[in-house]
Design an enzyme around this catalytic site. Structure first.
Site, short mmCIF file in Angstrom:
data_model
loop_
_atom_site.label_atom_id
_atom_site.label_comp_id
_atom_site.label_asym_id
_atom_site.label_seq_id
_atom_site.Cartn_x
_atom_site.Cartn_y
_atom_site.Cartn_z
CB ILE A 36 -8.76 47.79 -10.55
CG1 ILE A 36 -8.62 47.57 -12.03
CG2 ILE A 36 -8.30 49.19 -10.16
CD1 ILE A 36 -9.47 48.53 -12.87
CD GLU B 164 -11.67 40.80 -4.38
OE1 GLU B 164 -11.63 40.19 -3.33
OE2 GLU B 164 -11.06 40.48 -5.41
N GLY B 165 -14.51 45.09 -3.50
CA GLY B 165 -15.26 45.68 -2.40
C GLY B 165 -16.28 44.67 -1.93
N GLY C 205 -18.56 43.49 -4.91
CA GLY C 205 -18.05 42.97 -6.17
C GLY C 205 -16.58 43.21 -6.40
CB VAL D 240 -13.28 47.02 -10.13
CG1 VAL D 240 -13.09 47.88 -11.38
CG2 VAL D 240 -14.52 47.44 -9.38
CE LYS E 149 -17.97 49.19 -10.23
NZ LYS E 149 -18.94 50.13 -9.65
CG ASP F 195 -22.17 56.16 -1.02
OD1 ASP F 195 -21.80 57.01 -0.18
OD2 ASP F 195 -21.70 55.01 -1.09
#
Ligand code: ACK
Length: 305
Positions: A31, A33-34, A37, A39, A55, A162
């Site tokens: 779904i 990517e950051g 990590g 997802v 995750k 955040d």
């Protein structure tokens, strides 16, 4: 007992209560990517037709990725003993695979930020992909749900750090779910402080003065400031805060201390904007609590009816 035959057992992710056998988890697609990590959408075989968001880390040798996932797992476990409809729920974890994984409830509409931006293109109230044209009633409902979820996190003594539209997810009923809390993902490893770091990935425009100074006194009242900024994101349908300010962290802090604040956008009711503005008091103690915010927002919704 912890299985000994498994080569890859991430002990720090093992929990008898939460462990799901990896055989029972079917990964469907990536779904997102950051930096911290990946997802994936997964179906859980032992729970008929339950979808989860899985995750994991991208690189298991990267300590900060692992620490971040572990921290998230811990925070989610804390919330699980007292769940709330507006806070993302933990479904389980897998510690025995090559990569440790945590599984969260799946939110089909993704982040509120993206949803708001997509809704700008919608002309009629409903469209085929299920994205609605967002009207003031939706904005009041989103604000109310987020303030209720935050009041709950505050009650559990969890500080988000955040809070922004990018970290709110929408489920199939378009109900807001607060996610990514307590991660401290913005802590800069090289200087080990949240505030002094010059890394431009720090979302300075969501932060209150106390989080931008060396004092680094980050509390629930700092989350309240960010809630006001999230309110601005809502009323501008995913707009960026302080669009006319381009500044370094130090310059931005100076401007805030000199009273620079965002003005009420023309399409937003003054009463609603005053609620968001009340979150931007310099003194944290002068800002409302999340309970007061949800009361004020619900009164405004009732007045409209
Ligand atoms: O905006 P998005 O679609 O929503 O892209 C990001 C991406 O993964 C990286 O964080 C999405 N995401 C994160 N958690 C979930 C979840 N529980 N359900 C659905 N999507 C999620 C997020």
């Amino acid at each position: 007992a912890i299985p000994s035959e498994t080569v890859h057992c991430h002990l720090e992710f093992y929990s008898k209560k939460w462990e799901i056998e990896s055989d029972n988890v079917q990964v469907e697609e990536i779904i997102g990517e950051g930096e911290f990590g990946r997802v994936m959408l997964a179906s859980l075989k032992n729970q008929a037709s339950v979808l989860g968001a899985l995750k994991t880390v991208k690189n298991v040798t990267n300590d900060s990725e692992l620490t971040s996932l572990k921290k998230e797992f811990e925070q989610l476990q804390k919330v699980s003993s007292d769940p709330h409809p507006n806070v993302i729920a933990l479904l389980g974890c897998c510690s025995k695979g090559e990569l440790p994984m945590i599984i969260l409830e799946f939110c089909i509409f993704g982040s509120l930020k993206d949803y708001l931006l997509s809704s700008r293109l919608i002309k009629s109230r409903l469209n085929s992909e299920g994205i609605d044209k967002v009207i003031e009633d939706d904005i009041l409902r989103f604000s109310f749900e987020i303030s209720c979820g935050m009041a709950h996190l505050a009650k559990l003594k969890l500080v988000h750090r955040d809070l922004a539209a990018r970290n709110i997810l929408l489920n199939e009923q378009k109900c807001c779910k607060i996610s990514d809390f307590g991660l401290m993902r913005n802590v800069c490893k090289s200087c080990n402080t949240y505030a002094k770091c010059s890394d431009d990935k720090i979302p300075i425009k969501w932060l209150p003065p106390e989080a931008l100074t060396a004092a680094e006194e980050y509390t629930t009242k700092s989350d309240v400031w960010s809630f006001g900024i999230l309110g601005y994101e809502l009323v501008t349908l995913g707009g960026s805060p302080y669009p006319s300010i381009i500044a370094t962290q130090g310059e931005f802090l100076f401007q805030l201390l000199n009273g620079a604040r965002m003005k009420c956008p023309t399409n937003c009711s003054q009463q609603l904007f005053e609620i968001y503005e009340s979150c931007w008091m310099i003194q944290p103690s002068d800002r409302p609590t999340f309970e007061e915010l949800s009361d004020r927002i619900s009164q405004l919704s009732l007045l409209k009816k």
